[in-house]
Design a protein around this motif. Structure first.
Motif, short mmCIF file in Angstrom:
data_model
loop_
_atom_site.label_atom_id
_atom_site.label_comp_id
_atom_site.label_asym_id
_atom_site.label_seq_id
_atom_site.Cartn_x
_atom_site.Cartn_y
_atom_site.Cartn_z
N UNK A 1 4.04 -5.14 0.10
CA UNK A 1 4.75 -4.92 -1.16
C UNK A 1 4.64 -3.51 -1.73
N UNK A 2 3.52 -2.84 -1.48
CA UNK A 2 3.29 -1.55 -2.11
C UNK A 2 2.75 -0.53 -1.11
N UNK A 3 2.95 0.73 -1.46
CA UNK A 3 2.34 1.86 -0.77
C UNK A 3 1.27 2.37 -1.72
N UNK A 4 0.08 2.57 -1.21
CA UNK A 4 -1.03 3.07 -2.02
C UNK A 4 -1.47 4.42 -1.44
N UNK A 5 -1.51 5.43 -2.29
CA UNK A 5 -1.98 6.74 -1.88
C UNK A 5 -3.21 7.07 -2.70
N UNK A 6 -4.31 7.28 -2.00
CA UNK A 6 -5.58 7.60 -2.64
C UNK A 6 -5.72 9.11 -2.72
N UNK A 7 -5.94 9.63 -3.92
CA UNK A 7 -6.10 11.07 -4.08
C UNK A 7 -7.46 11.46 -4.61
N UNK A 8 -8.35 10.49 -4.74
CA UNK A 8 -9.70 10.77 -5.20
C UNK A 8 -10.49 9.49 -5.32
N UNK A 9 -11.74 9.63 -5.71
CA UNK A 9 -12.58 8.46 -5.93
C UNK A 9 -12.03 7.71 -7.13
N UNK A 10 -11.78 6.44 -6.94
CA UNK A 10 -11.19 5.61 -7.99
C UNK A 10 -9.92 6.23 -8.57
N UNK A 11 -9.09 6.74 -7.68
CA UNK A 11 -7.80 7.31 -8.09
C UNK A 11 -6.77 6.98 -7.03
N UNK A 12 -6.00 5.93 -7.28
CA UNK A 12 -4.93 5.54 -6.36
C UNK A 12 -3.60 5.59 -7.09
N UNK A 13 -2.58 5.93 -6.34
CA UNK A 13 -1.22 5.95 -6.86
C UNK A 13 -0.47 4.81 -6.15
N UNK A 14 0.21 4.02 -6.93
CA UNK A 14 0.88 2.84 -6.40
C UNK A 14 2.38 3.01 -6.47
N UNK A 15 3.05 2.66 -5.36
CA UNK A 15 4.49 2.74 -5.24
C UNK A 15 5.00 1.42 -4.68
N UNK A 16 6.10 0.90 -5.19
CA UNK A 16 6.73 -0.27 -4.60
C UNK A 16 7.32 0.15 -3.26
N UNK A 17 7.17 -0.68 -2.27
CA UNK A 17 7.75 -0.42 -0.93
C UNK A 17 9.21 -0.82 -0.94
N UNK A 18 9.98 -0.19 -0.09
CA UNK A 18 11.41 -0.52 0.06
C UNK A 18 11.63 -1.12 1.40
#
Length: 179
Positions: A162-179
């Motif tokens: 369902x989602x793409x998760x990009x981790x850019x740091x400790x306890x820092x994730x960016x969430x995107x809906x998948x297509x």
């Protein structure tokens, strides 16, 4: 804490390319110039032309990108097009590490930009935090059941498709809906 919309990042490091004269290089001479990559493509071409004109080899015409900095792990080829370099540099300058990671995932600036504009859910400490926020915003949970919900399990299921998760740091994730 989640952000309502994507926050544009300022990229602190210089984004630049080292362009070498191939005629000089093929004759055992190192001749080139570091050029700021997040400027107009025509300005880069002018700097390359000036570098080639100053070459110790007469009538030098060919160049290659022999090094680069500030692209946050994105790889450039020796013969990457200048228009591509400037577009990628501008994208990374605007969006920082997140932009670079999106580009690495999609391999295309337009797709990465679309993900930022249309699919970005926000920045969270974890995907489980996002699952919890999404659930609480969309479903009325009876108080007696609140402690039985396993948001970590929900996050694992979401991450499968369902989602793409990009981790850019400790306890820092960016969430995107998948297509």
């Amino acid at each position: 804490m989640a952000h309502a919309a994507f926050q544009t990042a300022t990229h602190d490091s210089d984004i630049r390319i080292y362009v070498a004269c191939l005629a000089a290089y093929n004759n055992g001479i190192l001749h080139g110039r570091w050029i700021k990559a997040d400027q107009d493509a025509d300005d880069i071409r002018s700097e390359i032309a000036a570098m080639l004109k100053a070459s110790p080899i007469e009538d030098a015409e060919e160049y290659a990108i022999h090094d680069y900095e500030g692209f946050d792990g994105v790889s450039l080829s020796e013969y990457q097009g200048i228009d591509e370099v400037t577009a990628l540099a501008a994208f990374i300058a605007e969006h920082g590490e997140l932009g670079a990671e999106l580009f690495k995932h999609y391999g295309d600036i337009d797709a990465a930009e679309t993900a930022l504009e249309d699919d970005y859910c926000g920045e969270y400490r974890s995907l489980a935090e996002y699952a919890e926020q999404l659930t609480e915003e969309t479903v009325l949970i009876p108080e007696s059941l609140r402690y039985y919900i396993d948001y970590d399990a929900m996050a694992r299921d979401m991450a499968m498709s369902d989602v793409l998760v990009i981790e850019t740091g400790v306890e820092c994730v960016h969430v995107f809906w998948s297509r």
